[in-house]
Design a protein around this motif. Structure first.
Motif, PDB file in Angstrom:
ATOM      1  N   VAL A  14       0.836  -1.202   0.000  1.00 63.67           N
ATOM      2  CA  VAL A  14       0.000   0.000   0.000  1.00 63.67           C
ATOM      3  C   VAL A  14       0.872   1.254   0.000  1.00 63.67           C
ATOM      4  O   VAL A  14       0.596   2.211  -0.729  1.00 63.67           O
ATOM      5  CB  VAL A  14      -0.967  -0.023   1.209  1.00 63.67           C
ATOM      6  N   VAL A  15       1.922   1.250   0.801  1.00 61.42           N
ATOM      7  CA  VAL A  15       2.835   2.396   0.864  1.00 61.42           C
ATOM      8  C   VAL A  15       3.489   2.620  -0.502  1.00 61.42           C
ATOM      9  O   VAL A  15       3.562   3.750  -0.988  1.00 61.42           O
ATOM     10  CB  VAL A  15       3.891   2.195   1.977  1.00 61.42           C
ATOM     11  N   GLU A  16       3.941   1.542  -1.122  1.00 59.94           N
ATOM     12  CA  GLU A  16       4.574   1.669  -2.442  1.00 59.94           C
ATOM     13  C   GLU A  16       3.587   2.195  -3.483  1.00 59.94           C
ATOM     14  O   GLU A  16       3.937   3.036  -4.313  1.00 59.94           O
ATOM     15  CB  GLU A  16       5.160   0.328  -2.878  1.00 59.94           C
ATOM     16  N   LYS A  17       2.356   1.723  -3.425  1.00 63.32           N
ATOM     17  CA  LYS A  17       1.334   2.178  -4.377  1.00 63.32           C
ATOM     18  C   LYS A  17       1.052   3.669  -4.185  1.00 63.32           C
ATOM     19  O   LYS A  17       1.006   4.435  -5.158  1.00 63.32           O
ATOM     20  CB  LYS A  17       0.052   1.371  -4.192  1.00 63.32           C
ATOM     21  N   LEU A  18       0.867   4.081  -2.938  1.00 57.04           N
ATOM     22  CA  LEU A  18       0.590   5.492  -2.671  1.00 57.04           C
ATOM     23  C   LEU A  18       1.790   6.354  -3.044  1.00 57.04           C
ATOM     24  O   LEU A  18       1.634   7.432  -3.626  1.00 57.04           O
ATOM     25  CB  LEU A  18       0.206   5.700  -1.203  1.00 57.04           C
ATOM     26  N   GLU A  19       2.971   5.868  -2.763  1.00 63.45           N
ATOM     27  CA  GLU A  19       4.181   6.614  -3.110  1.00 63.45           C
ATOM     28  C   GLU A  19       4.273   6.829  -4.624  1.00 63.45           C
ATOM     29  O   GLU A  19       4.549   7.939  -5.089  1.00 63.45           O
ATOM     30  CB  GLU A  19       5.409   5.863  -2.597  1.00 63.45           C
ATOM     31  N   ARG A  20       4.017   5.768  -5.386  1.00 62.39           N
ATOM     32  CA  ARG A  20       4.026   5.900  -6.853  1.00 62.39           C
ATOM     33  C   ARG A  20       2.987   6.925  -7.307  1.00 62.39           C
ATOM     34  O   ARG A  20       3.255   7.752  -8.181  1.00 62.39           O
ATOM     35  CB  ARG A  20       3.726   4.554  -7.524  1.00 62.39           C
ATOM     36  N   SER A  21       1.815   6.868  -6.712  1.00 58.72           N
ATOM     37  CA  SER A  21       0.745   7.799  -7.084  1.00 58.72           C
ATOM     38  C   SER A  21       1.140   9.239  -6.787  1.00 58.72           C
ATOM     39  O   SER A  21       0.941  10.128  -7.615  1.00 58.72           O
ATOM     40  CB  SER A  21      -0.541   7.467  -6.322  1.00 58.72           C
ATOM     41  N   LEU A  22       1.680   9.456  -5.600  1.00 53.14           N
ATOM     42  CA  LEU A  22       2.057  10.813  -5.200  1.00 53.14           C
ATOM     43  C   LEU A  22       3.196  11.370  -6.048  1.00 53.14           C
ATOM     44  O   LEU A  22       3.238  12.567  -6.327  1.00 53.14           O
ATOM     45  CB  LEU A  22       2.466  10.836  -3.725  1.00 53.14           C
ATOM     46  N   LEU A  23       4.114  10.507  -6.434  1.00 52.38           N
ATOM     47  CA  LEU A  23       5.292  10.967  -7.171  1.00 52.38           C
ATOM     48  C   LEU A  23       5.084  11.025  -8.681  1.00 52.38           C
ATOM     49  O   LEU A  23       5.944  11.529  -9.404  1.00 52.38           O
ATOM     50  CB  LEU A  23       6.492  10.079  -6.837  1.00 52.38           C
ATOM     51  N   THR A  24       3.945  10.527  -9.139  1.00 56.75           N
ATOM     52  CA  THR A  24       3.644  10.589 -10.566  1.00 56.75           C
ATOM     53  C   THR A  24       3.329  12.035 -10.946  1.00 56.75           C
ATOM     54  O   THR A  24       2.461  12.659 -10.329  1.00 56.75           O
ATOM     55  CB  THR A  24       2.438   9.691 -10.913  1.00 56.75           C
ATOM     56  N   PRO A  25       4.027  12.565 -11.934  1.00 56.57           N
ATOM     57  CA  PRO A  25       3.734  13.945 -12.348  1.00 56.57           C
ATOM     58  C   PRO A  25       2.293  14.064 -12.852  1.00 56.57           C
ATOM     59  O   PRO A  25       1.759  13.138 -13.452  1.00 56.57           O
ATOM     60  CB  PRO A  25       4.718  14.199 -13.491  1.00 56.57           C
ATOM     61  N   VAL A  26       1.701  15.207 -12.590  1.00 53.80           N
ATOM     62  CA  VAL A  26       0.337  15.459 -13.047  1.00 53.80           C
ATOM     63  C   VAL A  26       0.408  15.992 -14.474  1.00 53.80           C
ATOM     64  O   VAL A  26       0.968  17.055 -14.721  1.00 53.80           O
ATOM     65  CB  VAL A  26      -0.386  16.464 -12.137  1.00 53.80           C
ATOM     66  N   ILE A  27      -0.154  15.230 -15.378  1.00 53.49           N
ATOM     67  CA  ILE A  27      -0.207  15.632 -16.781  1.00 53.49           C
ATOM     68  C   ILE A  27      -1.360  16.612 -16.943  1.00 53.49           C
ATOM     69  O   ILE A  27      -2.426  16.443 -16.336  1.00 53.49           O
ATOM     70  CB  ILE A  27      -0.408  14.393 -17.678  1.00 53.49           C
ATOM     71  N   SER A  28      -1.153  17.616 -17.758  1.00 52.18           N
ATOM     72  CA  SER A  28      -2.188  18.618 -17.994  1.00 52.18           C
ATOM     73  C   SER A  28      -3.501  17.946 -18.390  1.00 52.18           C
ATOM     74  O   SER A  28      -3.532  17.076 -19.260  1.00 52.18           O
ATOM     75  CB  SER A  28      -1.736  19.577 -19.098  1.00 52.18           C
TER      76      SER A  28
END
Length: 153
Positions: A14-28
């Motif tokens: 769960v931590v790894e999944k959330l970390e990936r989500s948070l660190l994924t750049p937001v595309i316009s």
């Protein structure tokens, strides 16, 4: 090598999944999708953190049982745990507010850039706190079991 208990393994995923989500750049144009993905991860973390903390509580007892002189360290761990839970609650609240605003700023996502950055920082800070807590518990448990107390041993 110690094996992970099921709660620790689930929390790690769960931590790894959330970390990936948070660190994924937001595309316009993808802010809503980013927020939804982060919310899913935050919800999973909220579900998994309490069973994991129950495991830590058992380890706190082991630490004190093995070395009562480490009681102050256990008290610090408990205090940090409470701070972590409060931070998680604040993160989820701010994330919810961002989720409500995100669809309304489709053409100008910069309007919520500061809010998004705040949520991103809150989330990554919580993940660091979780990892720090895990490391601290493992350290003090090891210290309790293997501490050299000089002639007392």
């Amino acid at each position: 090598m110690m094996t992970q208990n099921p709660q620790e393994a689930q929390l790690k995923e769960v931590v790894e999944k959330l970390e990936r989500s948070l660190l994924t750049p937001v595309i316009s144009g993808e802010l809503v999708s980013w927020v939804t993905t982060v919310q899913d991860g935050a919800d999973e973390l909220d579900e998994q953190i309490r069973p994991f903390l129950e495991v830590l509580h058992a380890e706190y007892k082991q630490i004190v049982k093995a070395d009562s002189e480490l009681m102050s360290r256990v008290e610090q761990l408990v205090a940090e745990e409470k701070k972590m839970l409060l931070a998680l609650e604040a993160f989820r609240c701010d994330l919810h507010q961002l989720a409500e605003r995100a669809p309304t700023v489709f053409s100008d996502e910069a309007k919520v850039a500061d809010e998004r950055k705040k949520v991103e920082k809150q989330g990554t800070d919580i993940l660091i706190q979780i990892k720090r807590q895990q490391t601290a518990v493992a350290t003090w448990l090891s210290e309790a079991d293997y501490r050299d107390r000089g002639p007392v041993d």
